[in-house]
Design a protein around this motif. Sequence first.
Motif, mmCIF file in Angstrom:
data_model
loop_
_atom_site.group_PDB
_atom_site.id
_atom_site.type_symbol
_atom_site.label_atom_id
_atom_site.label_comp_id
_atom_site.label_asym_id
_atom_site.label_seq_id
_atom_site.Cartn_x
_atom_site.Cartn_y
_atom_site.Cartn_z
ATOM 1 N N ARG A 61 2.056 -0.491 -13.049
ATOM 2 C CA ARG A 61 1.076 -0.995 -12.078
ATOM 3 C C ARG A 61 -0.271 -1.312 -12.730
ATOM 4 O O ARG A 61 -0.982 -2.214 -12.298
ATOM 5 C CB ARG A 61 0.887 0.042 -10.961
ATOM 6 C CG ARG A 61 0.141 -0.499 -9.752
ATOM 7 C CD ARG A 61 0.146 0.473 -8.601
ATOM 8 N NE ARG A 61 -0.626 1.658 -8.865
ATOM 9 C CZ ARG A 61 -0.147 2.884 -8.893
ATOM 10 N NH1 ARG A 61 1.142 3.094 -8.692
ATOM 11 N NH2 ARG A 61 -0.910 3.919 -9.133
ATOM 12 N N LYS A 113 -3.205 11.292 -16.803
ATOM 13 C CA LYS A 113 -3.836 10.101 -16.209
ATOM 14 C C LYS A 113 -4.630 9.329 -17.260
ATOM 15 O O LYS A 113 -4.635 8.092 -17.266
ATOM 16 C CB LYS A 113 -4.750 10.511 -15.053
ATOM 17 C CG LYS A 113 -4.009 10.993 -13.809
ATOM 18 C CD LYS A 113 -4.995 11.405 -12.724
ATOM 19 C CE LYS A 113 -4.274 11.882 -11.477
ATOM 20 N NZ LYS A 113 -5.215 12.309 -10.414
ATOM 21 N N TYR A 143 3.908 6.044 -5.547
ATOM 22 C CA TYR A 143 3.879 6.320 -6.970
ATOM 23 C C TYR A 143 2.484 6.731 -7.443
ATOM 24 O O TYR A 143 2.050 6.389 -8.532
ATOM 25 C CB TYR A 143 4.368 5.092 -7.746
ATOM 26 C CG TYR A 143 5.819 4.778 -7.489
ATOM 27 C CD1 TYR A 143 6.812 5.654 -7.916
ATOM 28 C CD2 TYR A 143 6.205 3.640 -6.799
ATOM 29 C CE1 TYR A 143 8.155 5.390 -7.675
ATOM 30 C CE2 TYR A 143 7.546 3.369 -6.551
ATOM 31 C CZ TYR A 143 8.506 4.249 -7.003
ATOM 32 O OH TYR A 143 9.838 3.990 -6.762
ATOM 33 N N ASN A 144 1.802 7.478 -6.577
ATOM 34 C CA ASN A 144 0.485 7.972 -6.915
ATOM 35 C C ASN A 144 0.604 9.335 -7.590
ATOM 36 O O ASN A 144 1.278 10.229 -7.088
ATOM 37 C CB ASN A 144 -0.362 8.097 -5.636
ATOM 38 C CG ASN A 144 -1.777 8.539 -5.942
ATOM 39 O OD1 ASN A 144 -2.362 8.120 -6.935
ATOM 40 N ND2 ASN A 144 -2.324 9.401 -5.112
ATOM 41 N N GLU A 187 -1.061 16.765 0.769
ATOM 42 C CA GLU A 187 -0.588 15.374 0.719
ATOM 43 C C GLU A 187 0.795 15.240 1.359
ATOM 44 O O GLU A 187 1.041 14.322 2.154
ATOM 45 C CB GLU A 187 -0.540 14.912 -0.737
ATOM 46 C CG GLU A 187 -0.139 13.466 -0.920
ATOM 47 C CD GLU A 187 -0.105 13.071 -2.389
ATOM 48 O OE1 GLU A 187 0.973 12.688 -2.861
ATOM 49 O OE2 GLU A 187 -1.160 13.184 -3.048
ATOM 50 N N SER A 197 3.246 4.055 -12.627
ATOM 51 C CA SER A 197 1.787 3.991 -12.812
ATOM 52 C C SER A 197 1.435 3.145 -14.020
ATOM 53 O O SER A 197 0.490 2.346 -13.984
ATOM 54 C CB SER A 197 1.208 5.403 -12.978
ATOM 55 O OG SER A 197 1.421 6.179 -11.819
ATOM 56 N N GLU A 248 0.832 -1.205 0.000
ATOM 57 C CA GLU A 248 0.000 0.000 0.000
ATOM 58 C C GLU A 248 0.870 1.260 0.000
ATOM 59 O O GLU A 248 0.592 2.222 -0.710
ATOM 60 C CB GLU A 248 -0.903 -0.007 1.243
ATOM 61 C CG GLU A 248 -1.889 1.142 1.277
ATOM 62 C CD GLU A 248 -2.773 1.102 2.521
ATOM 63 O OE1 GLU A 248 -3.374 2.141 2.831
ATOM 64 O OE2 GLU A 248 -2.831 0.048 3.183
ATOM 65 N N GLU A 299 2.378 1.727 -3.438
ATOM 66 C CA GLU A 299 1.390 2.249 -4.387
ATOM 67 C C GLU A 299 1.158 3.734 -4.165
ATOM 68 O O GLU A 299 1.046 4.506 -5.119
ATOM 69 C CB GLU A 299 0.076 1.470 -4.268
ATOM 70 C CG GLU A 299 0.159 0.064 -4.849
ATOM 71 C CD GLU A 299 -1.142 -0.693 -4.730
ATOM 72 O OE1 GLU A 299 -2.121 -0.107 -4.219
ATOM 73 O OE2 GLU A 299 -1.198 -1.864 -5.143
ATOM 74 N N ASN A 300 1.078 4.139 -2.899
ATOM 75 C CA ASN A 300 0.873 5.558 -2.585
ATOM 76 C C ASN A 300 2.084 6.389 -2.989
ATOM 77 O O ASN A 300 1.951 7.552 -3.366
ATOM 78 C CB ASN A 300 0.586 5.745 -1.090
ATOM 79 C CG ASN A 300 -0.778 5.207 -0.699
ATOM 80 O OD1 ASN A 300 -1.673 5.130 -1.537
ATOM 81 N ND2 ASN A 300 -0.951 4.833 0.548
ATOM 82 N N SER A 344 -0.705 12.654 -8.162
ATOM 83 C CA SER A 344 -1.677 13.510 -7.481
ATOM 84 C C SER A 344 -2.065 14.712 -8.329
ATOM 85 O O SER A 344 -1.277 15.212 -9.128
ATOM 86 C CB SER A 344 -1.104 14.003 -6.148
ATOM 87 O OG SER A 344 -0.760 12.918 -5.326
#
Length: 456
Positions: free
Chosen positions: A183, A151, A138-139, A324, A180, A132, A135-136, A141
Motif C-alpha cells: 500500500r 512500522k 490491513y492496518n 479495536e 502495508s 477504506e 485499508e483498515n 495496530s
Amino acid sequence: MARTVMVVDDESSIIESLEGILSDEGFEIVSVDSGTSALEKIGEVMPDLVLLDIWMPGMDGIDTLVEIKKIYPNLQVVMMSGHGSIETAVKATKLGAYDFIEKPLSLEKLLLSVNNALDYYRLEEEIGLLREKEENRYNLSGHSKAISEIKEQIRVVAPTNAWVLISGENGTGKEIVAHSIHRLSRRSHKPIVEVNCAAIPEDLIESELFGHEKGAFTGASTMRKGKFDLAHEGTIFLDEIGDMSLKAQSKTLRILEEQKFERVGGSRTIEVDVRVLAATNKDLEAEIQKGNFREDLYFRLNVIPIRVPSLRERVEDIHELVDEFLKEFSLSTNMESKTISEKGIHILQKYNWPGNVRELKNLVERLTIMIPHKVIRASDIPPPFNRSPDIRKGFESILAHKSLKKARGEFERIYIEGKLREFNGNISQTAEAMGVERSNLHKKIKAYGLDGFRNQ
C-alpha cells in the motif's frame, strides 16, 4: 430515503418543468437560479446530483462546474444547454461533468441520465467505503517499541523495489505487513496477488503460478493466466513459502531469477515485472540444514528480512487491539458496543498467547457475542486465558529453594493466587474451597501481596 437533485437554471419555466417531472419520479428537488446561489446552497442540502444549465448570467455553468468539482469532487453534475455544441460538451466532460443533455429536454433522456448519474455516484460511494474498509483491515495496530520498529522498517522499505522476507509465528500479522508494504509502495495502484504456497498441490504448481494455454491438459478448456501474470507491475505475496515442496521451490526460483516464463502448454515467453514479498512461520536456516529448503532460494528472497514480533513481546498493545476488535465486531454484528475492564486487560496481558493476535481476536469475538452485559469483566474471561504463566512456571521455582520454609511459603502464595483466579477473586468462594476462614485468607492475601487478584 428520496435522493436529492439540485436544479440550477435561470429560466423559471425550466425549473418548474423539472420540479414536476422529477418529483413525480420520487426525487426531492432543490432549485436555485444562479451559479453563485448553487455554490451557497450545496453545502446546506448536500444533493446527490446537480442539473446545471450552461448559459446563465453572472457565473455561467462551466465556471460553476469548476467550483463544484473543486469543493465536492465526487458530486455528479449533468450539464444542460439549449445552445450546445460538441466542443462545449467535450469541455464540460473534461472538467468533470457526468453527462451533457440538450434543450428542449427529452423526458426519456433526462431520466436515463439522472438515474445513471445517481447509480454512478452510489457506486463511487461504495467503492470508497470498500477501499477504506480494506485499508483498515490491513492496518498494523499498536504503539509498543516492537511494533513501532516494524512500522519504521515498512516506511523505509516500502517505496523501494527490494524483495522482503517476512518471518514470525502464526497469527502475528505477516499478511498485514505485506499489504502495508504494498500500500505504501509505488506499485500500490496495481494489484497485490497472494499465493498460499502450502495449499498448492505439487503437480499444479506450474499451472497455478504460470497459467496454462487452452488444451494444455485434460480440462483446460480455456487459457488461464497464472499468479505471476496477474501480478504484472504489482506485487506477488508468497505466503507460507517454507511449506513449498523442493520441486515447487526449484520452479519458483527460476521465475524469480529471470522474471519470465512460458505458460503450461505454450511456447511463448512472457516477461513480467513483479515485486516479491514472502512470508514464513518457519526458521528457514534450520530448514536448509535439514534439507527441506533451497539455500539459493532463501538468499534470493532474503534481501530485506522483517521479523514480526509475537504478542508476548508487545503485551502493552493488547489494550489497543482489544478496543479495536470490540469496535470492529460491534459494527459487523450490529450489536451494542462493549468495553473491557482494566482488570480484564491485566489478565489478558498475563496470558502466553501461543496463537498471537489471531487468538486474541477470536477471543474478543467470542466475548462480544456471549457476554450479555456492556462491560467485559475479569470474571468473564474463560480458561485458559485467565491463567497466568507465572503460576505454571512458579512450581518449577519452588524446587530451587534450599529451605523447606521458603519453598512452603512460595507454594502457598502460588496456590492462593491460583484459587483466587479460579473463583475470579471472590473471597468467600475461595476461602470455602480452600477450607479456611475468610479472615485468615485476607491476612494471607495481604502478606503475599495478592490484593490485585481480590474482588471486593
